[in-house]
Enzyme design. Structure first.
Site, PDB file in Angstrom:
ATOM      1  N   HIS A  95     -11.013   8.693  -1.398  1.00 27.10           N
ATOM      2  CA  HIS A  95     -10.302   9.097  -0.179  1.00 27.10           C
ATOM      3  C   HIS A  95      -8.973   9.765  -0.502  1.00 27.10           C
ATOM      4  O   HIS A  95      -8.496  10.593   0.279  1.00 27.10           O
ATOM      5  CB  HIS A  95     -10.096   7.889   0.736  1.00 27.10           C
ATOM      6  CG  HIS A  95      -9.241   6.808   0.170  1.00 27.10           C
ATOM      7  ND1 HIS A  95      -9.695   5.905  -0.757  1.00 27.10           N
ATOM      8  CD2 HIS A  95      -7.938   6.490   0.405  1.00 27.10           C
ATOM      9  CE1 HIS A  95      -8.722   5.071  -1.078  1.00 27.10           C
ATOM     10  NE2 HIS A  95      -7.645   5.403  -0.400  1.00 27.10           N
ATOM     11  N   TRP A  96      -8.336   9.408  -1.627  1.00 30.52           N
ATOM     12  CA  TRP A  96      -7.084  10.079  -1.994  1.00 30.52           C
ATOM     13  C   TRP A  96      -7.282  11.594  -2.042  1.00 30.52           C
ATOM     14  O   TRP A  96      -6.428  12.352  -1.589  1.00 30.52           O
ATOM     15  CB  TRP A  96      -6.611   9.607  -3.377  1.00 30.52           C
ATOM     16  CG  TRP A  96      -5.824   8.343  -3.373  1.00 30.52           C
ATOM     17  CD1 TRP A  96      -5.984   7.269  -2.555  1.00 30.52           C
ATOM     18  CD2 TRP A  96      -4.744   8.022  -4.258  1.00 30.52           C
ATOM     19  NE1 TRP A  96      -5.078   6.286  -2.877  1.00 30.52           N
ATOM     20  CE2 TRP A  96      -4.313   6.718  -3.908  1.00 30.52           C
ATOM     21  CE3 TRP A  96      -4.130   8.690  -5.304  1.00 30.52           C
ATOM     22  CZ2 TRP A  96      -3.268   6.087  -4.588  1.00 30.52           C
ATOM     23  CZ3 TRP A  96      -3.088   8.059  -5.980  1.00 30.52           C
ATOM     24  CH2 TRP A  96      -2.670   6.769  -5.619  1.00 30.52           C
TER      25      TRP A  96
ATOM     26  N   HIS B 185      -7.262  -6.870   0.661  1.00 28.97           N
ATOM     27  CA  HIS B 185      -6.170  -5.903   0.574  1.00 28.97           C
ATOM     28  C   HIS B 185      -5.072  -6.141   1.603  1.00 28.97           C
ATOM     29  O   HIS B 185      -3.886  -6.028   1.282  1.00 28.97           O
ATOM     30  CB  HIS B 185      -6.735  -4.490   0.727  1.00 28.97           C
ATOM     31  CG  HIS B 185      -5.715  -3.410   0.640  1.00 28.97           C
ATOM     32  ND1 HIS B 185      -4.908  -3.239  -0.467  1.00 28.97           N
ATOM     33  CD2 HIS B 185      -5.356  -2.446   1.523  1.00 28.97           C
ATOM     34  CE1 HIS B 185      -4.101  -2.202  -0.267  1.00 28.97           C
ATOM     35  NE2 HIS B 185      -4.344  -1.701   0.930  1.00 28.97           N
TER      36      HIS B 185
ATOM     37  N   ASP C 178       0.852  -1.188   0.000  1.00 28.31           N
ATOM     38  CA  ASP C 178       0.000   0.000   0.000  1.00 28.31           C
ATOM     39  C   ASP C 178       0.893   1.246   0.000  1.00 28.31           C
ATOM     40  O   ASP C 178       1.776   1.358  -0.841  1.00 28.31           O
ATOM     41  CB  ASP C 178      -0.956  -0.085   1.197  1.00 28.31           C
ATOM     42  CG  ASP C 178      -1.983   1.019   1.266  1.00 28.31           C
ATOM     43  OD1 ASP C 178      -3.000   0.924   0.558  1.00 28.31           O
ATOM     44  OD2 ASP C 178      -1.791   1.974   2.041  1.00 28.31           O
TER      45      ASP C 178
ATOM     46  N   TYR D  19      -0.817  11.479   2.262  1.00 29.24           N
ATOM     47  CA  TYR D  19      -1.656  11.603   1.072  1.00 29.24           C
ATOM     48  C   TYR D  19      -1.510  12.971   0.422  1.00 29.24           C
ATOM     49  O   TYR D  19      -1.543  13.093  -0.810  1.00 29.24           O
ATOM     50  CB  TYR D  19      -3.116  11.337   1.431  1.00 29.24           C
ATOM     51  CG  TYR D  19      -3.430   9.869   1.547  1.00 29.24           C
ATOM     52  CD1 TYR D  19      -3.969   9.165   0.484  1.00 29.24           C
ATOM     53  CD2 TYR D  19      -3.165   9.170   2.722  1.00 29.24           C
ATOM     54  CE1 TYR D  19      -4.246   7.813   0.571  1.00 29.24           C
ATOM     55  CE2 TYR D  19      -3.434   7.815   2.829  1.00 29.24           C
ATOM     56  CZ  TYR D  19      -3.970   7.138   1.750  1.00 29.24           C
ATOM     57  OH  TYR D  19      -4.233   5.798   1.851  1.00 29.24           O
TER      58      TYR D  19
END
Length: 290
Positions: free
Chosen positions: A151-152, A267, A106, A205
């Site tokens: 969400h990014w 994930h 991730d 982010y």
């Protein structure tokens, strides 16, 4: 959890202390977690790697878990993958490992990739799990991407994501102690309830949409490629293939020697399929040994 491992906080320069654990003997492997996990996400994988003859190092990335959370800047560069990658190289050198393999999941995979690009003399093998490079993801960020990975863009906004997450971190992030393991869950939950950690994770982010993308685009424009053997692995029950189609075709633009593996999990593969993941990593690392 982490039996026979040493827990530490180590100075990696610029006032940053990384918290983590290390153990085992043999060729060194650095494991880098993703968002919003901590280094304890690897607790089911590390004993398998140690049993296979590897020395394993698991830090909390800067900003995550119990590692330092340095002040940010308007361009968010203190939370860039370049800064985090430099932390990892400094950590490994301080532990006596001049050359090592690095595995990232991730967000940690972006750090691992940047480490291989910026410090090719240090990284002898790279494994990236559940990702394509940030620049590649953003270049393909159509309406479908935005609907699934909204969400990014939300995390990159000022102030609002902190307020939303900290209103109810457990509901926002979820997590199941039965699936994660109780000690891993406790470490993760401590992190997501800490306002400073939540803010720092969001800075990751924010850097991603700016300085990290710029670094990726600059490398592509200059023709820079990852020179070491590279394993690209993804979860069969996540959306990487659905989102990008031929994942390896993307990675071949970035690395000269690309191998692949598909993990039968969602994930969080280190928690859900540790035996298969460890097996794939051992096969890859063994085949990549000089």
């Amino acid at each position: 959890m982490f039996e026979d491992f040493t827990e530490w906080r180590r100075d990696v320069g610029s006032g940053v202390l990384l918290h983590g654990r290390s153990g085992g003997n043999g060729p060194p492997v650095l494991l880098l977690h993703g968002h919003p996990r901590t280094h304890t996400t690897w607790h089911r994988v590390t004993p398998l790697l140690v049993d296979a003859g590897y020395s394993v190092v698991c830090p909390d990335l800067r900003g995550y878990g119990q590692s330092s959370k340095p002040p940010t800047t308007p361009d968010h560069a203190p939370y860039s993958k370049r800064a985090m990658a430099a932390d990892g190289v400094s950590l490994m050198r301080g532990l006596g490992h001049a050359r090592f393999a690095v595995v990232g999941h991730d967000r940690g995979s972006y750090v691992a990739m940047r480490m291989a690009l910026d410090s090719p003399d240090s990284v002898k093998a790279l494994a990236v799990l559940d990702c394509v490079p940030i620049g590649e993801a953003l270049a393909r960020a159509d309406a479908t991407f935005a609907a699934a990975w909204w969400h990014w863009f939300f995390f990159a906004q000022p102030e609002k994501p902190e307020r939303a997450i900290l209103a109810d971190p457990d509901r926002w992030y979820g997590g199941d102690p039965d699936h994660m393991g109780i000690e891993n869950y406790r470490d993760y939950r401590r992190a997501i309830h800490d306002p400073a950690t939540v803010r720092a994770m969001l800075e990751d982010y924010r850097a991603g949409l700016g300085v990290d993308r710029e670094a990726d685009d600059a490398d592509q424009a200059a023709g820079h490629r990852i020179s070491c053997p590279t394993l690209v692995a993804w979860s069969a029950r996540d959306d990487l293939e659905m989102r990008y189609g031929d994942v390896l075709d993307i990675w071949r633009r970035w690395a000269v020697d690309v191998r692949s593996a598909v993990i039968d999990s969602g994930h969080h593969m280190a928690e859900e399929a540790p035996e298969q993941l460890a097996g794939e990593l051992v096969r890859f690392l063994s085949a990549s040994a000089p």
